[in-house]
Scaffold this motif. Structure first.
Motif, mmCIF file in Angstrom:
data_model
loop_
_atom_site.group_PDB
_atom_site.id
_atom_site.type_symbol
_atom_site.label_atom_id
_atom_site.label_comp_id
_atom_site.label_asym_id
_atom_site.label_seq_id
_atom_site.Cartn_x
_atom_site.Cartn_y
_atom_site.Cartn_z
ATOM 1 N N LEU A 1 22.375 43.193 42.768
ATOM 2 C CA LEU A 1 22.671 41.894 42.523
ATOM 3 C C LEU A 1 23.466 41.914 41.039
ATOM 4 N N ALA A 2 23.241 42.893 40.286
ATOM 5 C CA ALA A 2 23.932 43.047 38.996
ATOM 6 C C ALA A 2 25.330 43.501 39.340
ATOM 7 N N PHE A 3 25.545 44.205 40.457
ATOM 8 C CA PHE A 3 26.763 44.602 40.654
ATOM 9 C C PHE A 3 27.744 43.506 41.172
ATOM 10 N N ILE A 4 27.130 42.437 41.891
ATOM 11 C CA ILE A 4 28.022 41.248 41.955
ATOM 12 C C ILE A 4 28.102 40.399 40.887
ATOM 13 N N GLY A 5 27.311 40.494 39.953
ATOM 14 C CA GLY A 5 27.842 39.620 38.746
ATOM 15 C C GLY A 5 28.660 40.128 37.650
ATOM 16 N N ILE A 6 28.484 41.407 37.594
ATOM 17 C CA ILE A 6 29.316 41.894 36.623
ATOM 18 C C ILE A 6 30.816 41.767 36.862
ATOM 19 N N ILE B 1 28.001 49.756 27.566
ATOM 20 C CA ILE B 1 27.190 49.657 29.043
ATOM 21 C C ILE B 1 28.127 49.391 30.079
ATOM 22 N N LEU B 2 29.106 48.325 29.710
ATOM 23 C CA LEU B 2 29.959 47.993 30.719
ATOM 24 C C LEU B 2 31.016 49.074 31.180
ATOM 25 N N SER C 1 36.320 40.939 32.156
ATOM 26 C CA SER C 1 37.637 40.929 32.271
ATOM 27 C C SER C 1 38.188 41.651 31.150
ATOM 28 N N GLU C 2 39.661 41.739 30.881
ATOM 29 C CA GLU C 2 40.237 42.518 29.812
ATOM 30 C C GLU C 2 39.768 42.088 28.470
ATOM 31 N N SER C 3 39.199 41.030 28.313
ATOM 32 C CA SER C 3 39.041 40.313 27.092
ATOM 33 C C SER C 3 37.650 40.973 26.293
ATOM 34 N N ALA D 1 32.623 47.845 36.677
ATOM 35 C CA ALA D 1 33.104 46.909 35.567
ATOM 36 C C ALA D 1 34.678 47.233 35.037
ATOM 37 N N ASP D 2 35.152 48.630 34.946
ATOM 38 C CA ASP D 2 36.345 48.752 34.499
ATOM 39 C C ASP D 2 37.173 48.967 35.959
#
Lengths: 342, 293
Positions: B198-203, B228-229, B208-210, B235-236
């Motif tokens: 579920l965390a994989f959906i949210g991240i 962590i990201l 974003s690049e921000s 994430a990347d």
């Protein structure tokens, strides 16, 4: 097959440990925070199966049959001892051995239901490194051999349980293995399907020299199918003999005498060679059940003396019959607390 | 060779099932489209408070129509949809190794796959590759439909896109293999894996690049969050894919720090994942839990 034994188990031992938290102990029905349970599934087993042999592993639930079969196919590692298939040690040559072994495990969904039998064979053939024209020819040949050729383009979900089981056997045979491991192959099948599977296994062993190891609860299957049987109880091999020999051990001992009245059993018990005498209770006609030793000479003499004694007592002997021993009786006697010493 | 043979078998099986159950495949795409459009509307029009279904439908149409000219809305909407899709992609791939493996153990299919002389790793590698290709095709169709609906233009630079998708795949399967190995031994770990999935959906939805513009000097804690990201496999990948597909970065993505992180992560996760899976597979055969549930 190049080696003397197709499958060999040398001093195999396997213990399973299960750990449960916040559970109820099945033995004393008490709640426990932590409970560790140990099951000795296979206890120092030695077995060897020759090519062309149909070998039966008989035992009650939890006796260690399936664990033994899974160790032969490398699905479970033994704690100690070694398993050999075609002379190769299973643990260090697992992937090579899987090309030589076909396995049908009990109660598993071996086949993919939305696919047809032919598509299933193509899929599992590729998974097992069989490809191209060899795969196509072998798949069609197997479906014909097992009697599923007319269903080869019907989705598996529409097939009967027996037909699915036949397909499972075809999948196990798609690599043309030298060793076939069949875990409960006829469980839940009707008489015809069961018969058909038994015939095919016998044919493969006799005509193609393949070795089959069959585990079963069904004594009639073992009796008809297997050339040699090992009875396993609590992880130990109780006995391992050719089927006929195993039945003979008990067959020659029990005789039923039908008489006009029930005699006194005490003088009969005194006859040398007579092991036991029991009156036939609850039968229409009076009679006796007499047990003799396995030794043929001693048994013949005792049998003659029994008839002479009955005649001397003025009893009318209506019939004498040898009781047919079934594998079920043998199995029950072998796995009962008072195990027969063979 | 074994990998390609197993992949061919998986591809044929998937294609046959999709073709045979075409209605279910088509409905999946329609449901996905409807769900994403509702999500986009929810994000972008949070001030609206419709009272009934008819009103919702009419407001969605009006809002999308009136915002169509607004380029910022279109970019945001497509980025959100892309993030969500990548999240779902990660959810699906990791799920193949967790819930999928649990299901296979339950039906006995896992033992059948274990009987393949190609080995369990090759089988799962091929299986996950086919599942990924299948997901990517489906999500591409959905993304094109959504992009068209919100009047955004996707930048389909094939080379950077394929490279990014491959790296994303390796990041995810590395992590999937690690979780899958644990599921082989401890079947109940699949429930814990659900939280991670579920965390994989949210991240990917929010990242974003921000993250590179964060004022680390003012708040050093953000450095930990950024670290962590970078470790999280998706994430990347989300940052890079959003930049290429929506931002139109093209080949310049190869010089971006997130691309570097994606390569390093892909290598590390795949190596650790496969090593763990090998070890845990052997352990599960020792414990006898391979086919147990």
């Amino acid at each position: 097959m190049s080696h003397e034994y197709a499958v060999e188990l040398r001093d195999i031992d396997k213990v399973f440990h299960t750990r449960h938290f916040f559970t109820r102990d099945e033995d004393d029905n008490r709640r426990r925070i932590y409970h560790k349970k140990t099951v000795h599934a296979v206890d120092h087993v030695d077995l060897a199966v020759k090519p062309g042999e149909v070998f039966g592993l008989l035992g009650r639930n939890g006796a260690g049959k399936t664990t033994s079969v899974k160790m032969m196919s490398g699905l479970i590692k033994p704690d100690s001892g070694e398993v050999f298939v075609d002379g190769m040690e299973v643990e260090s040559n697992r992937l090579k051995i899987l090309r030589k072994v076909g396995v049908v495990l009990e109660g598993t969904r071996t086949c993919i239901w939305p696919l047809t039998p032919l598509e299933n064979l193509a899929y599992f053939g590729n998974l097992r490194d069989v490809r191209g024209s060899v795969l196509r020819t072998r798949a069609e040949g197997l479906l014909e051999f097992i009697g599923l050729k007319d269903k080869m383009n019907v989705q598996v979900r529409r097939l009967s349980r027996g037909q699915k089981q036949k397909l499972a056997i075809c999948i196990a045979l798609i690599t043309d293995p030298q060793v076939i491991l069949l875990d409960e192959p006829t469980t839940g099948l009707d008489v015809q399907s069961s018969r058909s599977i038994k015939d095919k296994v016998t044919e493969m062993a006799r005509n193609q020299g393949k070795c089959a190891v069959v585990t079963t609860h069904d004594m009639s299957v073992a009796q008809e199918l297997c050339t040699r049987i090992a009875i396993i109880d609590a992880g130990k091999v109780v006995t391992c003999k050719p089927t006929d020999e195993l039945l003979d051990v008990f067959r020659e001992q029990r005789y039923e005498f039908r008489l006009d009245r029930t005699p006194d059993v005490a003088p009969l018990k005194a006859i040398p060679g007579v092991n036991n005498v029991e009156p036939l209770n609850g039968q229409e006609e009076p009679g006796l059940l007499v047990t003799y030793p396995a030794d043929q000479e001693l048994r013949s003499a005792a049998l003659y003396s029994t008839i002479q004694h009955l005649s001397k007592e003025g009893l009318v002997l209506r019939s004498v019959s040898q009781l047919q021993q079934t594998l079920e009786n043998v199995f029950l006697q072998m796995t009962s607390d008072k195990k027969a010493s063979l | 060779m074994g990998f390609f043979l197993v992949m061919k078998a998986e591809l044929v099986r998937t294609f046959i099932i999709m073709r045979r159950y075409w209605f279910s495949t088509l409905m999946g795409i329609f449901i996905g489209y409807g769900m994403l459009m509702a999500l986009i509307y929810g994000f972008m029009n949070s001030s609206a408070e419709p009272t009934d279904v008819g009103e919702v439908a009419s407001e969605v149409g009006t809002a999308l129509e009136s915002r169509a000219a607004d380029n910022g809305f279109a970019v945001n909407a497509t980025e959100s949809a892309l993030g969500f899709m990548l999240g779902m992609f990660a959810f699906g791939i990791v799920g193949l190794f967790t819930a999928g493996l649990q299901g296979m153990a339950r039906t006995g299919e896992l033992e059948q796959v274990c009987l393949s002389p190609h080995g369990l790793v090759t089988n799962f590698l091929a299986r996950s590759f086919v599942a990924s290709v299948n997901s990517i095709i489906t999500w591409c169709i959905l993304l094109t439909l959504i992009s068209y609906s919100v009047d955004s233009q996707l930048h389909l630079d094939i080379v950077p896109l394929v490279a990014l998708l491959f790296l994303t795949y390796f990041n995810l399967i590395g992590f999937g293999f690690m979780m899958g190995g644990l599921v082989l031994v401890f079947k109940q770990i699949g429930q814990v894996a659900m939280i991670i999935r579920l965390a994989f959906i949210g991240i990917p939805l929010f990242v974003s690049e921000s993250i590179y513009d964060w004022d680390i000097a003012a708040n050093p804690f953000l450095l930990v969050v950024r670290g962590i990201l970078h470790i999280v496999p998706s994430a990347d990948a989300a940052i890079c894919l959003k930049m290429v597909l929506v931002g139109g970065s093209g080949y310049s993505i190869f010089a971006h720090p997130s691309f570097f992180w994606l390569i390093v992560n892909g290598f590390i996760w795949t190596t650790i994942g496969i090593a763990c899976f090998h070890y845990l597979e052997s352990w599960s055969r020792q414990k006898g839990t391979l086919g147990a549930y």
